[in-house]
Motif scaffolding. Structure first.
Motif, PDB file in Angstrom:
ATOM      1  N   ASP A  43       0.819  -1.215   0.000  1.00  0.00           N
ATOM      2  CA  ASP A  43       0.000   0.000   0.000  1.00  0.00           C
ATOM      3  C   ASP A  43       0.854   1.266   0.000  1.00  0.00           C
ATOM      4  O   ASP A  43       0.317   2.371  -0.099  1.00  0.00           O
ATOM      5  N   LEU A  44       2.176   1.114   0.097  1.00  0.00           N
ATOM      6  CA  LEU A  44       3.089   2.249  -0.038  1.00  0.00           C
ATOM      7  C   LEU A  44       4.411   1.747  -0.601  1.00  0.00           C
ATOM      8  O   LEU A  44       4.958   0.750  -0.114  1.00  0.00           O
ATOM      9  N   ILE A  45       4.892   2.438  -1.634  1.00  0.00           N
ATOM     10  CA  ILE A  45       6.200   2.147  -2.212  1.00  0.00           C
ATOM     11  C   ILE A  45       7.042   3.404  -2.096  1.00  0.00           C
ATOM     12  O   ILE A  45       6.612   4.494  -2.497  1.00  0.00           O
ATOM     13  N   VAL A  46       8.225   3.269  -1.514  1.00  0.00           N
ATOM     14  CA  VAL A  46       9.099   4.417  -1.291  1.00  0.00           C
ATOM     15  C   VAL A  46      10.482   4.139  -1.875  1.00  0.00           C
ATOM     16  O   VAL A  46      10.829   2.986  -2.175  1.00  0.00           O
ATOM     17  N   SER A  47      11.250   5.204  -2.020  1.00  0.00           N
ATOM     18  CA  SER A  47      12.650   5.043  -2.418  1.00  0.00           C
ATOM     19  C   SER A  47      13.441   6.273  -2.023  1.00  0.00           C
ATOM     20  O   SER A  47      12.986   7.406  -2.206  1.00  0.00           O
ATOM     21  N   ARG A  48      14.615   6.029  -1.494  1.00  0.00           N
ATOM     22  CA  ARG A  48      15.580   7.093  -1.204  1.00  0.00           C
ATOM     23  C   ARG A  48      16.762   6.892  -2.143  1.00  0.00           C
ATOM     24  O   ARG A  48      17.640   6.083  -1.887  1.00  0.00           O
ATOM     25  N   PHE A  49      16.758   7.603  -3.263  1.00  0.00           N
ATOM     26  CA  PHE A  49      17.852   7.554  -4.247  1.00  0.00           C
ATOM     27  C   PHE A  49      18.046   6.164  -4.853  1.00  0.00           C
ATOM     28  O   PHE A  49      19.165   5.792  -5.194  1.00  0.00           O
ATOM     29  N   PRO A  62      -4.675  -1.229  -5.195  1.00  0.00           N
ATOM     30  CA  PRO A  62      -5.402  -0.085  -5.740  1.00  0.00           C
ATOM     31  C   PRO A  62      -5.338   1.107  -4.783  1.00  0.00           C
ATOM     32  O   PRO A  62      -5.530   0.946  -3.566  1.00  0.00           O
ATOM     33  N   ASP A  63      -5.034   2.267  -5.336  1.00  0.00           N
ATOM     34  CA  ASP A  63      -4.907   3.518  -4.569  1.00  0.00           C
ATOM     35  C   ASP A  63      -3.686   3.555  -3.666  1.00  0.00           C
ATOM     36  O   ASP A  63      -3.560   4.454  -2.815  1.00  0.00           O
ATOM     37  N   ALA A  64      -2.753   2.595  -3.826  1.00  0.00           N
ATOM     38  CA  ALA A  64      -1.488   2.669  -3.086  1.00  0.00           C
ATOM     39  C   ALA A  64      -0.716   3.909  -3.515  1.00  0.00           C
ATOM     40  O   ALA A  64      -0.881   4.427  -4.629  1.00  0.00           O
ATOM     41  N   ARG A  65       0.158   4.355  -2.640  1.00  0.00           N
ATOM     42  CA  ARG A  65       0.923   5.572  -2.904  1.00  0.00           C
ATOM     43  C   ARG A  65       2.378   5.254  -3.207  1.00  0.00           C
ATOM     44  O   ARG A  65       2.944   4.283  -2.683  1.00  0.00           O
ATOM     45  N   LEU A  66       2.963   6.082  -4.041  1.00  0.00           N
ATOM     46  CA  LEU A  66       4.395   6.051  -4.346  1.00  0.00           C
ATOM     47  C   LEU A  66       5.006   7.354  -3.846  1.00  0.00           C
ATOM     48  O   LEU A  66       4.452   8.441  -4.091  1.00  0.00           O
ATOM     49  N   LEU A  87       6.096   7.882 -15.328  1.00  0.00           N
ATOM     50  CA  LEU A  87       5.083   7.379 -14.405  1.00  0.00           C
ATOM     51  C   LEU A  87       3.705   7.312 -15.068  1.00  0.00           C
ATOM     52  O   LEU A  87       2.951   6.350 -14.855  1.00  0.00           O
ATOM     53  N   ASP A  88       3.382   8.309 -15.884  1.00  0.00           N
ATOM     54  CA  ASP A  88       2.116   8.269 -16.617  1.00  0.00           C
ATOM     55  C   ASP A  88       2.065   7.047 -17.533  1.00  0.00           C
ATOM     56  O   ASP A  88       1.059   6.325 -17.574  1.00  0.00           O
ATOM     57  N   ALA A  89       3.157   6.813 -18.261  1.00  0.00           N
ATOM     58  CA  ALA A  89       3.202   5.681 -19.192  1.00  0.00           C
ATOM     59  C   ALA A  89       3.135   4.351 -18.459  1.00  0.00           C
ATOM     60  O   ALA A  89       2.667   3.343 -19.022  1.00  0.00           O
ATOM     61  N   ALA A  90       3.594   4.321 -17.213  1.00  0.00           N
ATOM     62  CA  ALA A  90       3.591   3.089 -16.420  1.00  0.00           C
ATOM     63  C   ALA A  90       2.278   2.860 -15.693  1.00  0.00           C
ATOM     64  O   ALA A  90       2.133   1.854 -14.984  1.00  0.00           O
ATOM     65  N   GLY A  91       1.328   3.786 -15.845  1.00  0.00           N
ATOM     66  CA  GLY A  91       0.004   3.586 -15.271  1.00  0.00           C
ATOM     67  C   GLY A  91      -0.243   4.228 -13.930  1.00  0.00           C
ATOM     68  O   GLY A  91      -1.284   3.986 -13.310  1.00  0.00           O
ATOM     69  N   TRP A  92       0.685   5.070 -13.459  1.00  0.00           N
ATOM     70  CA  TRP A  92       0.470   5.787 -12.206  1.00  0.00           C
ATOM     71  C   TRP A  92      -0.328   7.059 -12.484  1.00  0.00           C
ATOM     72  O   TRP A  92      -0.265   7.623 -13.577  1.00  0.00           O
ATOM     73  N   THR A  93      -1.069   7.526 -11.492  1.00  0.00           N
ATOM     74  CA  THR A  93      -1.875   8.731 -11.640  1.00  0.00           C
ATOM     75  C   THR A  93      -1.532   9.725 -10.538  1.00  0.00           C
ATOM     76  O   THR A  93      -0.771   9.428  -9.620  1.00  0.00           O
ATOM     77  N   ASP A  94      -2.131  10.912 -10.645  1.00  0.00           N
ATOM     78  CA  ASP A  94      -1.939  11.969  -9.630  1.00  0.00           C
ATOM     79  C   ASP A  94      -0.460  12.232  -9.366  1.00  0.00           C
ATOM     80  O   ASP A  94      -0.038  12.409  -8.210  1.00  0.00           O
ATOM     81  N   CYS A 123      16.957  18.011  -4.112  1.00  0.00           N
ATOM     82  CA  CYS A 123      16.280  16.796  -4.564  1.00  0.00           C
ATOM     83  C   CYS A 123      14.850  17.077  -4.996  1.00  0.00           C
ATOM     84  O   CYS A 123      14.333  18.188  -4.855  1.00  0.00           O
ATOM     85  N   TRP A 124      14.216  16.044  -5.528  1.00  0.00           N
ATOM     86  CA  TRP A 124      12.778  16.026  -5.802  1.00  0.00           C
ATOM     87  C   TRP A 124      12.115  15.003  -4.908  1.00  0.00           C
ATOM     88  O   TRP A 124      12.643  13.898  -4.707  1.00  0.00           O
ATOM     89  N   LEU A 125      10.958  15.337  -4.382  1.00  0.00           N
ATOM     90  CA  LEU A 125      10.062  14.372  -3.768  1.00  0.00           C
ATOM     91  C   LEU A 125       8.897  14.196  -4.730  1.00  0.00           C
ATOM     92  O   LEU A 125       8.099  15.113  -4.935  1.00  0.00           O
ATOM     93  N   THR A 126       8.838  13.041  -5.350  1.00  0.00           N
ATOM     94  CA  THR A 126       7.824  12.752  -6.352  1.00  0.00           C
ATOM     95  C   THR A 126       6.821  11.766  -5.775  1.00  0.00           C
ATOM     96  O   THR A 126       7.204  10.751  -5.171  1.00  0.00           O
ATOM     97  N   ARG A 127       5.535  12.062  -5.969  1.00  0.00           N
ATOM     98  CA  ARG A 127       4.472  11.216  -5.450  1.00  0.00           C
ATOM     99  C   ARG A 127       3.538  10.813  -6.575  1.00  0.00           C
ATOM    100  O   ARG A 127       3.375  11.541  -7.558  1.00  0.00           O
ATOM    101  N   ALA A 128       2.882   9.684  -6.408  1.00  0.00           N
ATOM    102  CA  ALA A 128       1.905   9.217  -7.390  1.00  0.00           C
ATOM    103  C   ALA A 128       0.993   8.208  -6.718  1.00  0.00           C
ATOM    104  O   ALA A 128       1.246   7.744  -5.600  1.00  0.00           O
ATOM    105  N   THR A 129      -0.086   7.872  -7.425  1.00  0.00           N
ATOM    106  CA  THR A 129      -1.081   6.914  -6.927  1.00  0.00           C
ATOM    107  C   THR A 129      -1.216   5.777  -7.923  1.00  0.00           C
ATOM    108  O   THR A 129      -1.234   5.993  -9.138  1.00  0.00           O
ATOM    109  N   ALA A 130      -1.341   4.558  -7.409  1.00  0.00           N
ATOM    110  CA  ALA A 130      -1.556   3.397  -8.275  1.00  0.00           C
ATOM    111  C   ALA A 130      -3.031   3.339  -8.678  1.00  0.00           C
ATOM    112  O   ALA A 130      -3.905   3.402  -7.830  1.00  0.00           O
TER     113      ALA A 130
END
Length: 279
Positions: A119-125, A146-150, A200-207, A272-279
């Motif tokens: 339900d959450l996928i994160v990454s530090r570099f 569904p609706d998991a966050r990145l 991310l858009d091409a991979a199916g992530w939204t928001d 840096c960038w903090l990038t977020r998206a929704t599955a």
């Protein structure tokens, strides 16, 4: 645990060889320098009430352990990295700390995750090294509920991070074969957020959204020589050099870091960038 299936043999060779040895040796220094990012992601996981977290490109596992400490016993945190040696080191650190964090050596681009596991996928570099970023993030989306966050942290441009290139600029006259930073997978591959949003858009992530993140980082000045001898293109070259060359180069470039000395520490700002998206 280990999954040897990879779509990126060049990065697999680096991160299972000299890259892994450097990061493991410098682990304490790097964890101290990047502690602020670790705390940020762990806070996000706790505030989101996450129950199953995947940490992509976890390295030696500091962020995974921090997240596990915030969401257990109800939740679980799994760290994934292409580097089997770093995963082994992460497991030993978790055992030493009594951490419930789990770890897996594998390629996030190709690993067969159970569908809808996190339900959450994160990454530090850890996300700038894929050979096919769209395929990698599509695979991660399939692993997300569904609706998991990145939430992922990546570097902005080289010009916004001068600390990261001090050593190679100073060492260039002494090391004529110094590798040049360029396009393709690497530290600054996600500097262009328009490109990242397209991936991310091409991979199916939204928001999909991004915000600039400037984090003050510090490590002991006494550890500067360790940092110089191991990290970046200069560290790659010095790993192949004799002791005399290594000492000569480090001595010559050490003065380039004088502007970053703050009391007993080396201090710099990571842009840096903090990038977020929704599955």
């Amino acid at each position: 645990m280990s999954d040897t299936n990879t779509a990126n043999p060049q990065m697999a060779e680096l991160w299972n060889g000299p890259g892994a040895r450097s990061w493991i040796t410098a682990q304490a220094v790097l964890d101290q320098a990047f502690h602020g990012f670790e705390t940020l992601l762990a806070d996000m996981a706790a505030e989101a009430g996450a129950h199953a977290v995947l940490d992509v490109g976890c390295g030696t596992g500091a962020t995974t352990r921090a997240i596990a400490g915030r969401i257990t016993p109800e939740g679980t945190a799994l760290g994934l990295d292409l580097s089997a040696p770093m995963i082994a080191h992460a497991e030993s650190l978790a055992e030493k700390d009594g951490s419930p964090a789990r770890f897996l050596a594998g390629d996030a681009q190709t690993h067969a995750f159970p569908p809808g596991e996190f339900d959450l996928i994160v990454s530090r570099f850890g996300v700038m090294f894929f050979s096919d970023p769209v395929a990698a993030f599509a695979n991660l989306r399939r692993a997300a509920k569904p609706d998991a966050r990145l939430a992922m942290i990546s570097w902005r441009s080289i010009t916004e991070n001068p600390f990261m290139t001090v050593a190679e600029r100073a060492a260039a006259p002494l090391l004529p074969d110094l590798p040049k930073r360029g396009g393709g997978p690497g530290q600054f591959a996600f500097a262009d957020q328009d490109q990242v949003h397209g991936i991310l858009d091409a991979a199916g992530w939204t928001d999909v959204s991004s915000e600039a993140l400037d984090m003050v980082c510090a490590f002991p000045a006494a550890a500067l020589d360790t940092y110089l001898s191991l990290m970046g293109p200069v560290g790659q070259m010095l790993a192949k050099s004799d002791d005399a060359t290594r000492e000569h180069v480090i001595s010559a470039i050490r003065d380039g870091f004088s502007e970053y000395i703050s009391g007993p520490d080396i201090q710099f700002t990571a842009a840096c960038w903090l990038t977020r998206a929704t599955a």
